[in-house]
Scaffold this active site. Structure first.
Site, PDB file in Angstrom:
ATOM      1  N   HIS A 129      -9.473   0.774  -1.185  1.00  0.00           N
ATOM      2  CA  HIS A 129      -9.447   1.469   0.100  1.00  0.00           C
ATOM      3  C   HIS A 129     -10.857   1.387   0.693  1.00  0.00           C
ATOM      4  O   HIS A 129     -11.841   1.677  -0.001  1.00  0.00           O
ATOM      5  CB  HIS A 129      -9.102   2.947  -0.096  1.00  0.00           C
ATOM      6  CG  HIS A 129      -7.653   3.227  -0.344  1.00  0.00           C
ATOM      7  ND1 HIS A 129      -6.941   2.630  -1.339  1.00  0.00           N
ATOM      8  CD2 HIS A 129      -6.790   4.064   0.297  1.00  0.00           C
ATOM      9  CE1 HIS A 129      -5.697   3.082  -1.316  1.00  0.00           C
ATOM     10  NE2 HIS A 129      -5.572   3.959  -0.326  1.00  0.00           N
ATOM     11  N   GLU A 144     -11.094   3.476   6.010  1.00  0.00           N
ATOM     12  CA  GLU A 144     -10.063   4.410   6.478  1.00  0.00           C
ATOM     13  C   GLU A 144     -10.807   5.526   7.215  1.00  0.00           C
ATOM     14  O   GLU A 144     -10.696   5.664   8.423  1.00  0.00           O
ATOM     15  CB  GLU A 144      -9.268   4.963   5.276  1.00  0.00           C
ATOM     16  CG  GLU A 144      -8.224   6.021   5.646  1.00  0.00           C
ATOM     17  CD  GLU A 144      -7.542   6.636   4.412  1.00  0.00           C
ATOM     18  OE1 GLU A 144      -8.098   6.554   3.299  1.00  0.00           O
ATOM     19  OE2 GLU A 144      -6.444   7.228   4.591  1.00  0.00           O
ATOM     20  N   HIS A 146       1.246   4.687  -2.506  1.00  0.00           N
ATOM     21  CA  HIS A 146       0.855   5.480  -3.684  1.00  0.00           C
ATOM     22  C   HIS A 146       2.141   6.132  -4.175  1.00  0.00           C
ATOM     23  O   HIS A 146       2.743   6.927  -3.441  1.00  0.00           O
ATOM     24  CB  HIS A 146      -0.152   6.561  -3.297  1.00  0.00           C
ATOM     25  CG  HIS A 146      -1.401   6.007  -2.667  1.00  0.00           C
ATOM     26  ND1 HIS A 146      -2.550   5.794  -3.368  1.00  0.00           N
ATOM     27  CD2 HIS A 146      -1.651   5.603  -1.398  1.00  0.00           C
ATOM     28  CE1 HIS A 146      -3.480   5.292  -2.569  1.00  0.00           C
ATOM     29  NE2 HIS A 146      -2.958   5.163  -1.360  1.00  0.00           N
ATOM     30  N   ASP A 185       1.832   4.101   2.744  1.00  0.00           N
ATOM     31  CA  ASP A 185       0.771   4.902   2.116  1.00  0.00           C
ATOM     32  C   ASP A 185       1.359   6.025   1.247  1.00  0.00           C
ATOM     33  O   ASP A 185       1.443   5.869   0.031  1.00  0.00           O
ATOM     34  CB  ASP A 185      -0.190   5.446   3.182  1.00  0.00           C
ATOM     35  CG  ASP A 185      -1.589   5.730   2.652  1.00  0.00           C
ATOM     36  OD1 ASP A 185      -1.860   5.432   1.475  1.00  0.00           O
ATOM     37  OD2 ASP A 185      -2.432   6.246   3.422  1.00  0.00           O
ATOM     38  N   ASP A 186       1.718   7.155   1.871  1.00  0.00           N
ATOM     39  CA  ASP A 186       2.276   8.308   1.150  1.00  0.00           C
ATOM     40  C   ASP A 186       3.484   8.819   1.940  1.00  0.00           C
ATOM     41  O   ASP A 186       3.392   9.827   2.650  1.00  0.00           O
ATOM     42  CB  ASP A 186       1.212   9.407   1.028  1.00  0.00           C
ATOM     43  CG  ASP A 186      -0.008   8.929   0.259  1.00  0.00           C
ATOM     44  OD1 ASP A 186       0.058   8.847  -0.976  1.00  0.00           O
ATOM     45  OD2 ASP A 186      -1.018   8.585   0.917  1.00  0.00           O
ATOM     46  N   HIS A 236       0.864  -1.184   0.000  1.00  0.00           N
ATOM     47  CA  HIS A 236       0.000   0.000   0.000  1.00  0.00           C
ATOM     48  C   HIS A 236       0.899   1.232   0.000  1.00  0.00           C
ATOM     49  O   HIS A 236       1.228   1.777   1.058  1.00  0.00           O
ATOM     50  CB  HIS A 236      -0.917  -0.047   1.240  1.00  0.00           C
ATOM     51  CG  HIS A 236      -1.927   1.048   1.297  1.00  0.00           C
ATOM     52  ND1 HIS A 236      -3.072   0.954   2.051  1.00  0.00           N
ATOM     53  CD2 HIS A 236      -1.983   2.267   0.699  1.00  0.00           C
ATOM     54  CE1 HIS A 236      -3.777   2.066   1.934  1.00  0.00           C
ATOM     55  NE2 HIS A 236      -3.123   2.892   1.116  1.00  0.00           N
TER      56      HIS A 236
HETATM   57  N1  ADE Z   1      -4.568   8.573  -2.171  1.00  0.00           N
HETATM   58  C1  ADE Z   1      -3.336   8.688  -1.663  1.00  0.00           C
HETATM   59  N2  ADE Z   1      -3.335   8.367  -0.361  1.00  0.00           N
HETATM   60  C2  ADE Z   1      -4.593   8.018  -0.039  1.00  0.00           C
HETATM   61  C3  ADE Z   1      -5.251   7.579   1.140  1.00  0.00           C
HETATM   62  N3  ADE Z   1      -4.589   7.424   2.292  1.00  0.00           N
HETATM   63  N4  ADE Z   1      -6.572   7.340   1.103  1.00  0.00           N
HETATM   64  C4  ADE Z   1      -7.257   7.501  -0.041  1.00  0.00           C
HETATM   65  N5  ADE Z   1      -6.688   7.902  -1.171  1.00  0.00           N
HETATM   66  C5  ADE Z   1      -5.381   8.158  -1.178  1.00  0.00           C
HETATM   67 ZN    ZN Z   2      -3.742   4.698   0.474  1.00  0.00          ZN
END
Ligand code: ADE
Ligand code: ZN
Length: 346
Positions: free
Chosen positions: A206, A209, A28, A287-288, A26
């Site tokens: 997703h 969350e 991005h 994630d990011d 996971h």
């Molecule tokens: N796009 C990038 N990060 C995300 C996240 N945590 N939740 C939904 N979309 C995303």
């Molecule tokens: Zn994500």
């Protein structure tokens, strides 16, 4: 079992966690765009940024929820223009991932963010796919791509995106669903996910969350998702927890993300121990990472410092990640054998 608190076992704990072979499932790739690289790409592409410096940009990374992050994330992704930009972005990620013990990475990418700005689908996919191949040669990382649909857009736009990507069908292994969760239930994308299934693509989404447990259920029932991305709100429904545990559905959990986006107030309050105790197939992810304060190992270290987790939990988390990956079975078996050796110190 001795807790792996960094304060009591500083280097041993970190070296052990780093040594475990892991899959990151996971991530991005646009969320791995570091502020320095963002400025450099803006410069080489002749784009003016509304920030005077890298520090000013970093200072804007104070999020109150998912949407407040997404606004900044999509604006940042606008500096990506050329195939080389996408290649460089992914290679920078692979270098960090390799240092964290990542042996397998499945990268999400958001083509609609780019095609809407006039960047060709081929530019995005070819740049990322070339980096995935290079990750094997340079870092020994096995890597593949998962194309995500933006759920704040329509299903018709998702269909157009899938159509545009079909000439590159061999370059990605699955589809995902991301962006603003609230108000955009999985049902909205039922037909495009069914089409992706017919094309032999893996399906992930997703869910849970910020959205309710019902979105996790419909991701499973309607989208036929094989993994749930995040899924942390499942604990609000004991029936759903039992279902996920019985089915062995993997949850790709992102602890630092959850704190930055205010899903939990801090890591010590994260429900990771409860998810593990319920027998769920949880694994850890970044994630990011450029926006949320760390890459994969930072997530591990943060959790093992803040939560009552054991060595056995560490091995379980690594095993869950490898077993949940979409890599060929022979590759997974080899990493699992490597994990057994690392776990027993052989
Ligand atoms: N796009 C990038 N990060 C995300 C996240 N945590 N939740 C939904 N979309 C995303
Ligand atoms: Zn994500």
């Amino acid at each position: 079992m001795t807790p792996l608190a960094r304060s009591s076992l500083p280097t041993v704990a970190e070296a052990f966690l780093r040594s475990l072979p892991k899959a990151e499932l996971h991530i991005h790739i646009e969320g791995a765009l570091e502020p320095g690289a963002l400025f450099e790409m803006a410069r080489r592409n002749g784009i003016d940024l509304p920030y005077a410096s890298v520090e000013a940009l970093r200072a804007a990374y104070a999020f109150t929820d998912l949407q407040s992050f997404l606004d900044i994330y999509y604006a940042g992704a606008a500096v990506l223009r050329t195939e080389v930009d996408f290649f460089d972005l992914a290679m920078a990620y692979f270098e960090r991932a390799a240092a964290d013990g990542v042996v397998r990475a499945e990268l999400f990418f958001d083509p609609q963010t780019h095609t809407a700005r006039g960047v060709a689908m081929g530019t995005v996919i070819e740049g990322l796919a070339r980096a995935c191949r290079e990750a094997g040669a340079r870092h020994g990382i096995s890597a593949d791509l998962i194309l995500c649909f933006l759920r704040h857009l329509s299903e018709e736009e998702a269909f157009q995106t899938l159509e545009q990507a079909l000439p590159y069908r061999g370059r990605f292994i699955g589809v995902g669903l991301d962006s603003s969760e609230r108000g955009h239930p999985p049902e909205k994308f039922a037909r495009v996910f069914a089409r992706a299934g017919e094309l032999g693509l893996h399906r992930v989404a997703h869910a849970g969350e910020e959205g309710p447990p019902a979105y996790i259920e419909s991701a499973l029932d309607v989208l036929r998702a094989e993994r749930i991305d995040h899924g942390v709100r499942c604990t609000e429904s004991p029936d759903l927890v039992r279902r996920l545990a019985a089915a062995g559905t993997p949850l790709t959990v992102c602890p630092l993300s959850n704190v930055k986006l205010c899903v939990f107030p801090d890591l010590a309050s994260h429900n990771l121990p409860a998810l593990l105790a319920a027998g769920l197939k949880v694994n850890l992810n970044s994630d990011d990472p450029a926006y949320f304060g760390g890459y994969l190992l930072d997530n591990w270290l943060g959790c093992f410092e803040a939560l009552p987790l054991t060595r056995a939990d560490a091995v379980t988390l690594a095993r869950n990640s490898l077993e949940a990956s979409f890599a060929p079975a022979a590759e997974r078996q080899a990493w699992l054998a490597q994990l057994d050796m690392a776990a027993t110190g052989r």
